[in-house]
Motif scaffolding. Structure first.
Motif, PDB file in Angstrom:
ATOM      1  N   GLN A 100       8.554  11.243  -3.214  1.00 28.96           N
ATOM      2  CA  GLN A 100       7.226  10.740  -3.535  1.00 28.96           C
ATOM      3  C   GLN A 100       6.669   9.852  -2.407  1.00 28.96           C
ATOM      4  O   GLN A 100       5.536  10.018  -1.972  1.00 28.96           O
ATOM      5  CB  GLN A 100       7.304   9.896  -4.801  1.00 28.96           C
ATOM      6  CG  GLN A 100       6.474  10.432  -5.945  1.00 28.96           C
ATOM      7  CD  GLN A 100       7.068  10.025  -7.287  1.00 28.96           C
ATOM      8  OE1 GLN A 100       7.581   8.907  -7.419  1.00 28.96           O
ATOM      9  NE2 GLN A 100       7.022  10.917  -8.251  1.00 28.96           N
ATOM     10  N   LYS A 103       5.792  11.788   0.730  1.00 32.36           N
ATOM     11  CA  LYS A 103       4.517  12.499   0.549  1.00 32.36           C
ATOM     12  C   LYS A 103       3.341  11.528   0.690  1.00 32.36           C
ATOM     13  O   LYS A 103       2.334  11.826   1.345  1.00 32.36           O
ATOM     14  CB  LYS A 103       4.501  13.179  -0.824  1.00 32.36           C
ATOM     15  CG  LYS A 103       3.220  13.931  -1.145  1.00 32.36           C
ATOM     16  CD  LYS A 103       3.038  15.146  -0.237  1.00 32.36           C
ATOM     17  CE  LYS A 103       1.992  16.126  -0.731  1.00 32.36           C
ATOM     18  NZ  LYS A 103       0.622  15.673  -0.601  1.00 32.36           N
ATOM     19  N   GLN A 104       3.491  10.342   0.087  1.00 35.25           N
ATOM     20  CA  GLN A 104       2.418   9.345   0.187  1.00 35.25           C
ATOM     21  C   GLN A 104       2.150   8.944   1.635  1.00 35.25           C
ATOM     22  O   GLN A 104       0.998   8.792   2.040  1.00 35.25           O
ATOM     23  CB  GLN A 104       2.779   8.089  -0.613  1.00 35.25           C
ATOM     24  CG  GLN A 104       2.561   8.240  -2.120  1.00 35.25           C
ATOM     25  CD  GLN A 104       3.093   7.044  -2.898  1.00 35.25           C
ATOM     26  OE1 GLN A 104       3.191   5.938  -2.356  1.00 35.25           O
ATOM     27  NE2 GLN A 104       3.457   7.255  -4.150  1.00 35.25           N
ATOM     28  N   TRP A 105       3.233   8.774   2.412  1.00 39.86           N
ATOM     29  CA  TRP A 105       3.046   8.380   3.810  1.00 39.86           C
ATOM     30  C   TRP A 105       2.319   9.473   4.572  1.00 39.86           C
ATOM     31  O   TRP A 105       1.462   9.192   5.400  1.00 39.86           O
ATOM     32  CB  TRP A 105       4.405   8.067   4.462  1.00 39.86           C
ATOM     33  CG  TRP A 105       5.010   6.804   3.916  1.00 39.86           C
ATOM     34  CD1 TRP A 105       4.345   5.669   3.559  1.00 39.86           C
ATOM     35  CD2 TRP A 105       6.402   6.559   3.642  1.00 39.86           C
ATOM     36  NE1 TRP A 105       5.232   4.732   3.085  1.00 39.86           N
ATOM     37  CE2 TRP A 105       6.506   5.246   3.132  1.00 39.86           C
ATOM     38  CE3 TRP A 105       7.572   7.311   3.794  1.00 39.86           C
ATOM     39  CZ2 TRP A 105       7.729   4.668   2.755  1.00 39.86           C
ATOM     40  CZ3 TRP A 105       8.782   6.743   3.427  1.00 39.86           C
ATOM     41  CH2 TRP A 105       8.848   5.429   2.909  1.00 39.86           C
ATOM     42  N   GLN A 106       2.658  10.731   4.274  1.00 41.43           N
ATOM     43  CA  GLN A 106       1.948  11.829   4.935  1.00 41.43           C
ATOM     44  C   GLN A 106       0.471  11.829   4.531  1.00 41.43           C
ATOM     45  O   GLN A 106      -0.411  12.017   5.364  1.00 41.43           O
ATOM     46  CB  GLN A 106       2.604  13.166   4.584  1.00 41.43           C
ATOM     47  CG  GLN A 106       3.971  13.317   5.229  1.00 41.43           C
ATOM     48  CD  GLN A 106       4.608  14.670   4.960  1.00 41.43           C
ATOM     49  OE1 GLN A 106       3.987  15.569   4.410  1.00 41.43           O
ATOM     50  NE2 GLN A 106       5.866  14.794   5.361  1.00 41.43           N
ATOM     51  N   ASP A 107       0.242  11.586   3.235  1.00 42.55           N
ATOM     52  CA  ASP A 107      -1.147  11.565   2.751  1.00 42.55           C
ATOM     53  C   ASP A 107      -1.944  10.421   3.375  1.00 42.55           C
ATOM     54  O   ASP A 107      -3.159  10.511   3.528  1.00 42.55           O
ATOM     55  CB  ASP A 107      -1.185  11.463   1.223  1.00 42.55           C
ATOM     56  CG  ASP A 107      -0.716  12.753   0.553  1.00 42.55           C
ATOM     57  OD1 ASP A 107      -0.609  13.781   1.260  1.00 42.55           O
ATOM     58  OD2 ASP A 107      -0.428  12.725  -0.659  1.00 42.55           O
ATOM     59  N   LYS A 108      -1.252   9.329   3.724  1.00 40.68           N
ATOM     60  CA  LYS A 108      -1.932   8.213   4.375  1.00 40.68           C
ATOM     61  C   LYS A 108      -2.212   8.497   5.845  1.00 40.68           C
ATOM     62  O   LYS A 108      -2.805   7.667   6.546  1.00 40.68           O
ATOM     63  CB  LYS A 108      -1.090   6.934   4.269  1.00 40.68           C
ATOM     64  CG  LYS A 108      -1.114   6.307   2.882  1.00 40.68           C
ATOM     65  CD  LYS A 108      -0.313   5.013   2.849  1.00 40.68           C
ATOM     66  CE  LYS A 108      -0.256   4.467   1.425  1.00 40.68           C
ATOM     67  NZ  LYS A 108       0.613   3.273   1.323  1.00 40.68           N
ATOM     68  N   GLY A 109      -1.699   9.631   6.329  1.00 37.54           N
ATOM     69  CA  GLY A 109      -2.008  10.025   7.699  1.00 37.54           C
ATOM     70  C   GLY A 109      -0.945   9.685   8.734  1.00 37.54           C
ATOM     71  O   GLY A 109      -1.155   9.884   9.928  1.00 37.54           O
ATOM     72  N   PRO A 112       4.305  13.032  10.211  1.00 39.14           N
ATOM     73  CA  PRO A 112       5.407  13.385   9.299  1.00 39.14           C
ATOM     74  C   PRO A 112       6.804  13.204   9.916  1.00 39.14           C
ATOM     75  O   PRO A 112       6.996  13.399  11.118  1.00 39.14           O
ATOM     76  CB  PRO A 112       5.161  14.868   9.010  1.00 39.14           C
ATOM     77  CG  PRO A 112       3.731  15.094   9.308  1.00 39.14           C
ATOM     78  CD  PRO A 112       3.386  14.146  10.417  1.00 39.14           C
ATOM     79  N   SER A 140       6.766  15.853  -6.365  1.00 36.27           N
ATOM     80  CA  SER A 140       6.114  15.047  -5.328  1.00 36.27           C
ATOM     81  C   SER A 140       5.112  15.851  -4.520  1.00 36.27           C
ATOM     82  O   SER A 140       4.183  15.292  -3.941  1.00 36.27           O
ATOM     83  CB  SER A 140       7.173  14.486  -4.379  1.00 36.27           C
ATOM     84  OG  SER A 140       7.859  15.545  -3.751  1.00 36.27           O
ATOM     85  N   LEU A 142       6.092  17.292  -1.859  1.00 36.44           N
ATOM     86  CA  LEU A 142       6.573  17.178  -0.472  1.00 36.44           C
ATOM     87  C   LEU A 142       7.060  18.543   0.013  1.00 36.44           C
ATOM     88  O   LEU A 142       7.764  19.250  -0.696  1.00 36.44           O
ATOM     89  CB  LEU A 142       7.724  16.161  -0.394  1.00 36.44           C
ATOM     90  CG  LEU A 142       8.317  15.914   0.993  1.00 36.44           C
ATOM     91  CD1 LEU A 142       7.352  15.114   1.856  1.00 36.44           C
ATOM     92  CD2 LEU A 142       9.665  15.184   0.895  1.00 36.44           C
ATOM     93  N   GLU A 143       6.677  18.899   1.238  1.00 35.31           N
ATOM     94  CA  GLU A 143       7.190  20.129   1.835  1.00 35.31           C
ATOM     95  C   GLU A 143       8.692  19.975   2.045  1.00 35.31           C
ATOM     96  O   GLU A 143       9.136  18.954   2.575  1.00 35.31           O
ATOM     97  CB  GLU A 143       6.536  20.326   3.204  1.00 35.31           C
ATOM     98  CG  GLU A 143       5.417  21.337   3.255  1.00 35.31           C
ATOM     99  CD  GLU A 143       4.983  21.536   4.688  1.00 35.31           C
ATOM    100  OE1 GLU A 143       5.411  22.514   5.330  1.00 35.31           O
ATOM    101  OE2 GLU A 143       4.228  20.668   5.184  1.00 35.31           O
TER     102      GLU A 143
END
Ligand code: C2E
Ligand code: MG
Ligand code: MG
Ligand code: MG
Length: 280
Positions: A100, A103-109, A112, A140, A142-143
């Motif tokens: 989770q 995934k959030q860190w990736q969504d924050k930009g 990865p 999540s 997440l890939e």
């Protein structure tokens, strides 16, 4: 006379034994409460590409933070969690949280990187470990390629065909697999070459003394050569200073992790760290 000494033995041993038992029982109770009260929290330690210095992963290291702020290190509660079976709910939680958060860190930009989760032998032995990992990924979003599981050699000592089957199923999900504490177990090379893994993590006991100890230098060199010939990436853990780094660089080690770069950090500090490297 034999009877007397027998009786004495019982009298002297029983209280100690029941004390030890009571202590275990109350620690298990406390650990159960800790899970319910969210006192088990993930810390994150960066894993870097040794060539480029780039962040390539973060290992999740669990901490028990008591209400009074006391920080309990994993070596005091993980063995108890393993012996009591509590490692199963704990492990599931860590896996879900790790996916989770990543995934959030990736969504924050943020750029990865993998999140690496330690999986205990008890957890790995479960029939539903593959489903559990698959669920954590689905939940999540997440890939799979951004999740890595770290399994120790000793956790892989049961029936080899079963282990290969399970590892293969995990790889088929698309995740990465690393052997943790490599060099401290007893896996034969013949065994190792059959395992569908991506990475070896050189145990920190070899890295710690590498500057003064020629045996440890030879062991590290051997593991790096092994990794090269088996096309596995090799990460050295427990890197504490520039001399260790220089040695590992001269040996073409792929990745590093250790206090020299960063200590395990709580989520909020880790995000500050991510911000600092993403700006640069
Ligand atoms: P590990 O997976 O081999 O983790 C590496 C340990 O080395 C961590 O200890 C980390 O904090 C420490 N370390 C990292 N860099 C350095 C360094 O430069 N110098 C030194 N001296 N130490 C360094 P930690 O966090 O105390 O964890 C200990 C062990 O507890 C882990 O060993 C792992 O086996 C277990 N563990 C931690 N979290 C979990 C978890 O969520 N699940 C399971 N099953 N086990 C966990
Ligand atoms: Mg580990
Ligand atoms: Mg390790
Ligand atoms: Mg370890």
């Amino acid at each position: 006379q034999a009877e007397t000494s027998h009786t004495q033995k019982i009298v002297t041993y029983t209280p100690e034994l029941s004390n030890a038992l009571n202590q275990r029982v109350s620690m298990i109770k406390a650990l159960k409460l800790a899970i319910a009260n969210n006192e088990l929290v993930p810390f994150f330690q960066p894993q870097l590409d040794l060539n480029t210095g780039e962040l390539v992963g973060a290992e999740v290291l669990l901490r028990w933070i008591k209400p009074d702020g006391t920080l309990v290190p994993p070596f005091t509660f993980i063995p108890l969690a393993e012996a009591s079976g509590l490692i199963l709910p704990i492990g599931k939680l860590v896996l879900e949280q790790a996916c989770q958060l990543n995934k959030q860190w990736q969504d924050k930009g943020f750029k990865p990187f993998r999140v690496a989760v330690n999986v205990s032998g008890v957890q790995f032995d479960q029939d539903n470990i593959v489903d559990e990992v698959s669920n954590a990924l689905t939940l999540s979003g997440l890939e799979p390629k951004w999740l890595e599981l770290e399994v120790t050699e000793t956790a892989l000592m049961a029936d080899i065909n079963e282990i290969i089957a399970k590892l293969s199923q995990l790889r088929e999900l698309g995740i990465e697999l690393a052997i943790d504490d490599f060099g401290t177990g007893y896996s034969s090379l013949n065994y190792l070459k059959r395992l569908p893994i991506n990475r070896l993590k050189i145990d920190q006991s070899f890295v710690r003394n590498v500057i003064d100890n020629e045996d440890d230098q030879a062991i590290i060199e051997m593991i790096l050569n092994l990794g090269k010939s088996m096309k596995l990436s090799v990460l050295a853990e427990g890197v504490e200073g520039p001399a260790e780094e220089a040695f590992l660089k001269s040996m073409n080690c792929d990745e590093v992790q250790g206090y020299y770069y960063a200590k395990p950090m709580p989520t909020s500090d880790f995000e500050v760290y991510l911000q600092s490297i993403n700006k640069a």
